[in-house]
Design a protein around this motif. Structure first.
Motif, PDB file in Angstrom:
ATOM      1  N   ALA A 187      23.358 -19.350 -29.023  1.00 46.96           N
ATOM      2  CA  ALA A 187      23.298 -18.680 -28.449  1.00 46.96           C
ATOM      3  C   ALA A 187      21.892 -18.813 -27.854  1.00 46.96           C
ATOM      4  CB  ALA A 187      24.130 -17.835 -27.917  1.00 46.96           C
ATOM      5  N   VAL A 188      21.441 -18.952 -28.524  1.00 47.38           N
ATOM      6  CA  VAL A 188      19.130 -18.679 -28.749  1.00 47.38           C
ATOM      7  C   VAL A 188      18.716 -20.011 -27.955  1.00 47.38           C
ATOM      8  CG1 VAL A 188      17.357 -18.247 -29.722  1.00 47.38           C
ATOM      9  CG2 VAL A 188      19.540 -17.088 -30.547  1.00 47.38           C
ATOM     10  N   ASP A 189      19.573 -21.168 -28.908  1.00 48.56           N
ATOM     11  CA  ASP A 189      19.116 -22.664 -28.645  1.00 48.56           C
ATOM     12  C   ASP A 189      20.049 -22.828 -26.937  1.00 48.56           C
ATOM     13  OD1 ASP A 189      18.102 -22.995 -31.007  1.00 48.56           O
ATOM     14  OD2 ASP A 189      19.774 -24.010 -31.695  1.00 48.56           O
ATOM     15  N   THR A 190      20.587 -22.318 -26.775  1.00 49.33           N
ATOM     16  CA  THR A 190      21.257 -22.885 -25.711  1.00 49.33           C
ATOM     17  C   THR A 190      20.534 -21.529 -24.022  1.00 49.33           C
ATOM     18  OG1 THR A 190      23.380 -22.862 -25.922  1.00 49.33           O
ATOM     19  CG2 THR A 190      23.395 -22.666 -23.413  1.00 49.33           C
TER      20      THR A 190
ATOM     21  N   GLU B 201      17.399 -20.954 -24.706  1.00 50.62           N
ATOM     22  CA  GLU B 201      15.614 -21.466 -24.920  1.00 50.62           C
ATOM     23  C   GLU B 201      15.762 -22.781 -23.778  1.00 50.62           C
ATOM     24  OE1 GLU B 201      13.806 -20.861 -29.466  1.00 50.62           O
ATOM     25  OE2 GLU B 201      14.953 -21.925 -28.920  1.00 50.62           O
ATOM     26  N   ASN B 202      16.424 -23.940 -24.296  1.00 51.44           N
ATOM     27  CA  ASN B 202      17.004 -24.810 -23.298  1.00 51.44           C
ATOM     28  C   ASN B 202      16.884 -24.908 -21.358  1.00 51.44           C
ATOM     29  OD1 ASN B 202      17.049 -27.929 -23.418  1.00 51.44           O
ATOM     30  ND2 ASN B 202      18.779 -26.759 -22.095  1.00 51.44           N
ATOM     31  N   PHE B 203      17.529 -23.500 -21.399  1.00 52.93           N
ATOM     32  CA  PHE B 203      17.902 -23.121 -19.821  1.00 52.93           C
ATOM     33  C   PHE B 203      16.699 -22.862 -19.234  1.00 52.93           C
ATOM     34  CE2 PHE B 203      19.628 -20.020 -17.324  1.00 52.93           C
ATOM     35  CZ  PHE B 203      19.549 -20.274 -15.850  1.00 52.93           C
ATOM     36  N   LEU B 204      16.123 -21.714 -20.154  1.00 53.75           N
ATOM     37  CA  LEU B 204      14.920 -21.546 -19.218  1.00 53.75           C
ATOM     38  C   LEU B 204      13.613 -21.631 -19.713  1.00 53.75           C
ATOM     39  CD1 LEU B 204      15.505 -17.613 -19.792  1.00 53.75           C
ATOM     40  CD2 LEU B 204      15.774 -18.762 -18.105  1.00 53.75           C
ATOM     41  N   ASN B 205      13.885 -22.434 -20.619  1.00 56.20           N
ATOM     42  CA  ASN B 205      12.319 -23.548 -20.873  1.00 56.20           C
ATOM     43  C   ASN B 205      11.313 -21.928 -22.036  1.00 56.20           C
ATOM     44  OD1 ASN B 205      10.549 -25.663 -21.790  1.00 56.20           O
ATOM     45  ND2 ASN B 205       9.880 -25.216 -19.377  1.00 56.20           N
ATOM     46  N   ILE B 206      11.634 -20.829 -22.350  1.00 58.83           N
ATOM     47  CA  ILE B 206      10.415 -20.996 -23.199  1.00 58.83           C
ATOM     48  C   ILE B 206      11.201 -20.727 -24.509  1.00 58.83           C
ATOM     49  CG2 ILE B 206       9.996 -18.659 -21.196  1.00 58.83           C
ATOM     50  CD1 ILE B 206      12.163 -16.726 -22.158  1.00 58.83           C
ATOM     51  N   PRO B 207      10.169 -19.965 -25.428  1.00 58.60           N
ATOM     52  CA  PRO B 207      11.090 -19.666 -26.943  1.00 58.60           C
ATOM     53  C   PRO B 207      11.493 -18.276 -27.266  1.00 58.60           C
ATOM     54  CG  PRO B 207       8.424 -19.526 -26.672  1.00 58.60           C
ATOM     55  CD  PRO B 207       8.806 -19.966 -25.641  1.00 58.60           C
TER      56      PRO B 207
ATOM     57  N   GLU C 113      14.237 -21.544  -7.653  1.00 59.78           N
ATOM     58  CA  GLU C 113      15.131 -20.072  -8.176  1.00 59.78           C
ATOM     59  C   GLU C 113      14.776 -20.855  -9.941  1.00 59.78           C
ATOM     60  OE1 GLU C 113      16.358 -16.260  -7.095  1.00 59.78           O
ATOM     61  OE2 GLU C 113      18.207 -17.723  -7.303  1.00 59.78           O
ATOM     62  N   LEU C 114      14.613 -21.163 -10.757  1.00 64.86           N
ATOM     63  CA  LEU C 114      14.741 -21.505 -12.216  1.00 64.86           C
ATOM     64  C   LEU C 114      13.405 -21.202 -12.278  1.00 64.86           C
ATOM     65  CD1 LEU C 114      16.488 -21.123 -14.057  1.00 64.86           C
ATOM     66  CD2 LEU C 114      17.448 -23.952 -14.192  1.00 64.86           C
ATOM     67  N   GLN C 115      12.679 -22.234 -11.599  1.00 63.49           N
ATOM     68  CA  GLN C 115      12.197 -23.204 -11.798  1.00 63.49           C
ATOM     69  C   GLN C 115      10.506 -22.244 -11.999  1.00 63.49           C
ATOM     70  OE1 GLN C 115      10.459 -26.047  -9.879  1.00 63.49           O
ATOM     71  NE2 GLN C 115      12.246 -28.009 -10.634  1.00 63.49           N
ATOM     72  N   LYS C 116      11.173 -20.993 -10.865  1.00 61.51           N
ATOM     73  CA  LYS C 116       9.704 -20.064 -10.419  1.00 61.51           C
ATOM     74  C   LYS C 116      10.111 -18.975 -11.708  1.00 61.51           C
ATOM     75  CE  LYS C 116       8.225 -16.494  -6.983  1.00 61.51           C
ATOM     76  NZ  LYS C 116       8.913 -15.672  -7.502  1.00 61.51           N
ATOM     77  N   ILE C 117      11.274 -18.838 -12.107  1.00 60.23           N
ATOM     78  CA  ILE C 117      11.869 -17.639 -13.263  1.00 60.23           C
ATOM     79  C   ILE C 117      11.134 -18.000 -14.731  1.00 60.23           C
ATOM     80  CG2 ILE C 117      13.966 -17.168 -14.430  1.00 60.23           C
ATOM     81  CD1 ILE C 117      15.078 -16.323 -12.373  1.00 60.23           C
ATOM     82  N   GLN C 118      11.083 -19.384 -15.242  1.00 58.03           N
ATOM     83  CA  GLN C 118      11.055 -20.154 -16.148  1.00 58.03           C
ATOM     84  C   GLN C 118       9.142 -20.020 -15.643  1.00 58.03           C
ATOM     85  OE1 GLN C 118      12.599 -24.613 -15.287  1.00 58.03           O
ATOM     86  NE2 GLN C 118      14.345 -23.940 -16.957  1.00 58.03           N
TER      87      GLN C 118
END
Length: 312
Positions: free
Chosen positions: A137-140, A142-148, A297-302
């Motif tokens: 869940a954590v790895d997924t 991280e990948n989805f939001l592009n943050i640690p 919107e996803l890129q803005k949130i990231q």
């Protein structure tokens, strides 16, 4: 002479009484502190579960965080059932910037279609926990939001909400009049006990906003619990709260880090900034309904979360 002796005895008697009262209170306080410390250690031994990165089995390592720098937390609210590992129906990312004394909270729609890291599939994001537990869940995320993701908090939602009863209920500002079976939640300021909060957090179809309305209510409840749990009066209920936490929560925070986190939260007078996905669309793929985020919107949130974490 007799009067002086009588007064002297009265003074000694009163002094002994006050010493006894003070001594008794001190003894009770020390017993409480000793019991609380023992309970804290016992509970933390139960709930503290290091997060091991599992992308490479040969290089398992515990995630560590540099103190006093911005950090992130993934909250997983799981509805566990018998003979079923459950799915993370609630996925909330919190970023904290101690220097700026700010927090941001983002709810991820549970039906979000994304890559499940470590499972080689594209599926609903809440399936990551069912496939590979907290690490996947954590790895997924991280990948989805592009943050640690530095920390995680796993919560058995039904059991955790018992803590609301321990706190004596929580008060929130309900933005919509809602009715579910015999439960009625009028618009405005309402106080909820644990069971009422559980139903309130699960309402979905009765809200025209669907899962997004539910996300708002879940964030409200979590913020209300955090706010009330940070008050001095909570100390008297610490043992009961720790028992509930021990049975229903797993995390990789240490006691020291939790104390630091409470200190950070108490200094914040701006509250928590709420973020949410609002521009995506629902789509059926192979007869399964998914939430497809709007890419812009996803890129803005990231970018927002990355800037808050001061991450490169």
């Amino acid at each position: 002479m007799e009067k002086n002796m009588k007064r002297s005895k009265e003074k000694k008697s009163k002094k002994k009484l006050w010493l006894w009262i003070v001594g008794s209170l001190l003894t009770i306080f020390l017993i409480f502190i000793g019991t609380a410390y023992f309970t804290i250690q016992k509970t933390m031994n139960k709930i503290n579960t290091p997060l091991l990165q599992t992308t490479d089995a040969a290089q398992l390592e515990e995630k560590t965080v540099i103190k006093k720098e911005p950090f992130s937390v993934l909250m997983l609210g799981v509805d566990e059932r018998k003979d079923d590992s459950g799915r993370s129906d609630t996925m909330i990312v919190i970023t904290v910037n101690p220097e700026k004394q700010t927090m941001k909270m983002l709810s991820i729609p549970r039906d979000t279609r994304t890559e499940i890291v470590g499972h080689d599939t594209v599926d609903k994001i809440n399936h990551a926990y069912a496939f590979g537990g907290v690490p996947m869940a954590v790895d997924t995320v991280e990948n989805f939001l592009n943050i640690p993701i530095d920390y995680y908090v796993f919560i058995n939602m039904e059991g955790f909400l018992q803590i609301i009863d321990t706190l004596g209920g929580v008060t929130i500002n309900n933005d919509m009049d809602l009715t579910y079976d015999e439960y009625h939640y009028p618009k405005g300021e309402i106080t909820l006990d644990g069971n009422e909060a559980l139903i309130f957090s699960r309402i979905r179809y009765e809200d025209p906003r669907g899962d997004f309305g539910r996300q708002i209510r879940q964030r409200q409840i979590i913020e209300a619990v955090m706010k009330k749990a940070s008050t001095p009066a909570t100390l008297l209920k610490a043992t009961d709260m720790l028992t509930v936490l021990g049975d229903n929560v797993r995390m990789n925070f240490s006691v020291k880090e939790l104390i630091q986190l409470q200190g950070i939260y108490k200094k914040m007078d701006k509250g928590i900034e709420q973020l949410s996905f609002e521009q995506g669309d629902g789509e059926r793929i192979n007869r399964i309904w998914y939430y497809i985020p709007n890419e812009e919107e996803l890129q803005k949130i990231q970018a927002d979360l990355k800037n808050h974490l001061q991450s490169k």
